[in-house]
Design an enzyme around this catalytic site. Sequence first.
Site, mmCIF file in Angstrom:
data_model
loop_
_atom_site.group_PDB
_atom_site.id
_atom_site.type_symbol
_atom_site.label_atom_id
_atom_site.label_comp_id
_atom_site.label_asym_id
_atom_site.label_seq_id
_atom_site.Cartn_x
_atom_site.Cartn_y
_atom_site.Cartn_z
ATOM 1 C CB ILE A 9 -6.869 -10.342 -14.443
ATOM 2 C CG1 ILE A 9 -5.342 -10.557 -14.521
ATOM 3 C CG2 ILE A 9 -7.418 -9.893 -15.802
ATOM 4 C CD1 ILE A 9 -4.553 -9.329 -14.942
ATOM 5 C CG HIS B 93 2.838 -1.403 -15.487
ATOM 6 N ND1 HIS B 93 2.607 -2.686 -15.018
ATOM 7 C CD2 HIS B 93 3.933 -1.483 -16.277
ATOM 8 C CE1 HIS B 93 3.529 -3.493 -15.519
ATOM 9 N NE2 HIS B 93 4.341 -2.797 -16.277
ATOM 10 C CD GLU C 17 -11.126 -4.738 -23.693
ATOM 11 O OE1 GLU C 17 -11.561 -3.910 -22.871
ATOM 12 O OE2 GLU C 17 -11.012 -4.516 -24.905
ATOM 13 N N GLY D 37 0.773 -1.232 0.000
ATOM 14 C CA GLY D 37 0.000 0.000 0.000
ATOM 15 C C GLY D 37 0.805 1.282 0.000
ATOM 16 C CB THR D 38 4.289 2.278 -0.904
ATOM 17 O OG1 THR D 38 4.364 1.773 -2.227
ATOM 18 C CG2 THR D 38 4.961 1.343 0.080
ATOM 19 C CG ASN D 39 1.814 3.162 -5.737
ATOM 20 O OD1 ASN D 39 2.212 4.157 -6.299
ATOM 21 N ND2 ASN D 39 2.411 2.002 -5.835
ATOM 22 C CD GLU E 44 12.597 6.207 -2.127
ATOM 23 O OE1 GLU E 44 12.669 5.778 -0.965
ATOM 24 O OE2 GLU E 44 13.606 6.489 -2.824
HETATM 25 C C1 GRF Z 1 4.878 -2.413 -6.493
HETATM 26 O O1 GRF Z 1 5.598 -3.327 -7.309
HETATM 27 C C2 GRF Z 1 4.575 -1.195 -7.302
HETATM 28 O O2 GRF Z 1 5.645 -0.900 -8.163
HETATM 29 C C3 GRF Z 1 3.362 -1.612 -8.067
HETATM 30 O O3 GRF Z 1 2.626 -2.486 -7.199
HETATM 31 C C4 GRF Z 1 3.533 -3.022 -6.215
HETATM 32 C C5 GRF Z 1 3.071 -2.778 -4.808
HETATM 33 O O4 GRF Z 1 2.787 -1.433 -4.642
HETATM 34 N N1 GRF Z 1 2.579 -0.472 -8.464
HETATM 35 P P1 GRF Z 1 2.148 -0.894 -3.247
HETATM 36 O O5 GRF Z 1 3.300 -0.635 -2.308
HETATM 37 O O6 GRF Z 1 1.232 -1.980 -2.698
HETATM 38 O O7 GRF Z 1 1.415 0.350 -3.617
#
Ligand code: GRF
Length: 193
Positions: free
Chosen positions: A87, A104, A142, A12-14, A172
Amino acid sequence: MVRTAVLVSGGGTNLQALIDTAERGEMPSVELALVVSNSAGAFALERAKRSGIRAEYLEKAAFEERLNALLEAEGIGLIVLAGFLRILSADFTRRWAGRIINIHPSLIPSFCGEGYYGLRVHSAALARGVKVTGATVHFVNEIPDGGEIIAQRAVEVLPGDTPEALQRRVMEQAEWIILPQAAEKVAEMLERS
Ligand code: GRF
């Protein structure tokens, strides 16, 4: 504001980048209303709870039916896939066409599509010997990673990079910047439409 759901599967960093951007007041058109994971142990669910955002785990069985019910109940207008590794059906993506975006971790059309996710993307980039990689936000259709590109940001590959080091730099320097920007741009467009 557009009520927004974030679909997650992992750390979940995004999602955290979206939360932090919203807290700084830099994503005024996006209301983070719901986080849904297909993985019960996803730390992303913990991040949502800590920020007071409704967090739900949905098991494999009838996943899309349950997801649709949740999205409906919460009046969701925009879906953001953030490290989401399941998917989605053509039916689902057609229903949400123009209202579902994905991050992505490469510069599409490189290193994307079937089987390219997580560290595999960065291992492939290192194996090919590219000097520049990055991240892409695109609309979801799709075709895995096939939708219209919304935003991209380049990141340098450094000598001696491991897949983990490169993944961290792409997160980052690219993902955590362009995903909130793209979500705001799409939400603004949806509000005007
Ligand atoms: C990471 O590989 C990121 O590059 C991709 O999904 C994976 C997990 O991301 N977008 P997150 O830390 O769970 O957001």
